[in-house]
Design an enzyme around this catalytic site. Structure first.
Site, short mmCIF file in Angstrom:
data_model
loop_
_atom_site.label_atom_id
_atom_site.label_comp_id
_atom_site.label_asym_id
_atom_site.label_seq_id
_atom_site.Cartn_x
_atom_site.Cartn_y
_atom_site.Cartn_z
N THR A 176 0.84 -1.19 0.00
CA THR A 176 0.00 0.00 0.00
C THR A 176 0.87 1.23 0.00
OG1 THR A 176 -1.66 -1.13 1.33
CG2 THR A 176 -1.76 1.24 1.33
N GLY A 206 -9.40 -4.83 0.88
CA GLY A 206 -8.43 -4.85 1.98
C GLY A 206 -8.73 -3.80 3.03
N ASP A 207 -7.73 -3.48 3.82
CA ASP A 207 -7.87 -2.53 4.91
C ASP A 207 -7.91 -1.08 4.45
OD1 ASP A 207 -5.12 -3.13 4.11
OD2 ASP A 207 -4.56 -1.59 5.56
N GLY A 228 0.80 -3.62 4.52
CA GLY A 228 1.05 -5.00 4.94
C GLY A 228 -0.21 -5.83 4.82
N GLY A 230 -3.60 -6.69 5.04
CA GLY A 230 -4.83 -5.93 5.27
C GLY A 230 -5.83 -6.63 6.17
N1 GLY Z 1 -2.70 -3.43 2.91
C1 GLY Z 1 -3.22 -3.51 1.63
C2 GLY Z 1 -4.18 -4.57 1.40
O1 GLY Z 1 -4.30 -5.48 2.21
O2 GLY Z 1 -4.86 -4.53 0.41
#
Ligand code: GLY
Length: 316
Positions: A176, A206-207, A228, A230
């Site tokens: 990210t 994701g997050d 990292g 998510g």
């Molecule tokens: N941290 C990015 C994702 O998990 O998509």
């Protein structure tokens, strides 16, 4: 308040050459905005846009492709004054997901648009069709899909895909781009943009676009962004937790380190890198991976500073 911006460019990305140059360029772009007296929201959006337009990073142009060979992108922006935010998830065929997220924040009373709805919203806001898939990402995808189909060995960094491919349920490494800033008035902001992990399942979110998971900003606490795994950040409301730690009195560095320690106990082996700014303007960074391109720039400083992210409990 001394205006400050801090940025990271992915937990799986080398912290050298074009990758480090890309985050430093974006930090400078954001600082130009802050120096003009504009807000931290304008600054983080400008910086995130800059990273999206740089094909070496996994956001916007140059996003990694999902299992069916498409760039499905997530992006989010949040302002610490009033907790305003806007996000898009699984958006395709736009150049700058972060600008669409900005429109969600500014033009609607909603927070998150996904998939086809997000694309339709983008078109209605005047964003033209755009293909963010680069030749290099297409080649990377074709190579790995070919190896998977032929049952061939994968390079180490792709081993996790094998379990994903076979069981269709595990997550894999995600990257990210994220940026936090504080402006002269003390308003905090955060923006984040990601293509997610290589060969992720279509429709996986994701997050990044989930408030409190990968990003959070609150003027009473600080602003934080993660890169990292998510799913882990979602389960543990990572970004809100770090902001709560800063609100309770920890400075940015203490809160970042505390969270990496929490992760070690709660989700051993999960990969994390984060940067944050507390409400006094202190910058913090911590990670459990060897490398993350990252940079910070303060008003009046000549050059970006990197190397402030501390490595704790390394997993890779
Ligand atoms: N941290 C990015 C994702 O998990 O998509």
């Amino acid at each position: 308040m001394r205006a400050t911006i801090a940025i990271l460019g992915g937990a799986m990305t080398p912290a050298s050459g074009p990758f480090q140059a890309a985050v430093e360029e974006a930090a400078r772009e954001g600082m130009e905005i802050l120096k003009k007296g504009e807000t931290s929201v304008e600054a983080v959006i400008a910086a995130a846009r800059c990273t999206e337009d740089n094909p070496v990073l996994n956001s916007g142009t140059g996003s990694r492709l999902n299992m069916v060979g498409e760039a499905e992108m997530d992006a989010c922006v949040m302002e610490g004054k009033g907790l305003k935010s806007g996000a898009v998830a699984c958006i395709t065929k736009v150049r700058n997901p972060i600008l669409v997220a900005e429109k969600v924040m500014r033009e609607t009373d909603h927070i998150l648009f996904v998939g086809e709805g997000a694309v339709k919203f983008a078109r209605s806001m005047g964003f033209p069709e755009y293909d963010p898939v680069t030749f290099a990402r297409r080649q990377e995808w074709e190579d790995i899909i070919g190896r998977l189909k032929r049952g061939e060995e994968l390079p180490d960094s792709y081993r996790r895909i094998l379990s994903y491919w076979k069981k269709m349920k595990n997550w894999i490494d995600e990257d990210t781009v994220g940026v936090v800033a504080i402006d002269k008035d003390g308003t905090l902001a955060v923006a984040s943009s990601s293509g997610g992990g290589p060969l992720k399942m279509p429709g996986r979110v994701g997050d990044v676009p989930l408030i409190g998971c990968g990003i959070y900003a609150d003027n009473r606490a600080g602003a934080v962004v993660f890169t990292g795994h998510g799913e882990v950040f979602c389960r543990h409301l990572a970004a809100k937790t770090v902001c709560d730690l800063m609100r309770q009195g920890m400075n940015a560095q203490e809160a970042a380190e505390e969270w990496v320690g929490i992760l070690k106990n709660e989700a051993p082996g999960a990969v994390v890198s984060l940067v944050c700014i507390d409400r006094k303007g202190n910058v913090g960074g911590c990670r459990n991976v060897k490398e993350t391109p990252h940079a910070m720039l303060q008003e009046g400083a000549d050059a970006c500073v990197s190397g402030f992210s501390k490595i704790l409990f390394p997993v890779k």
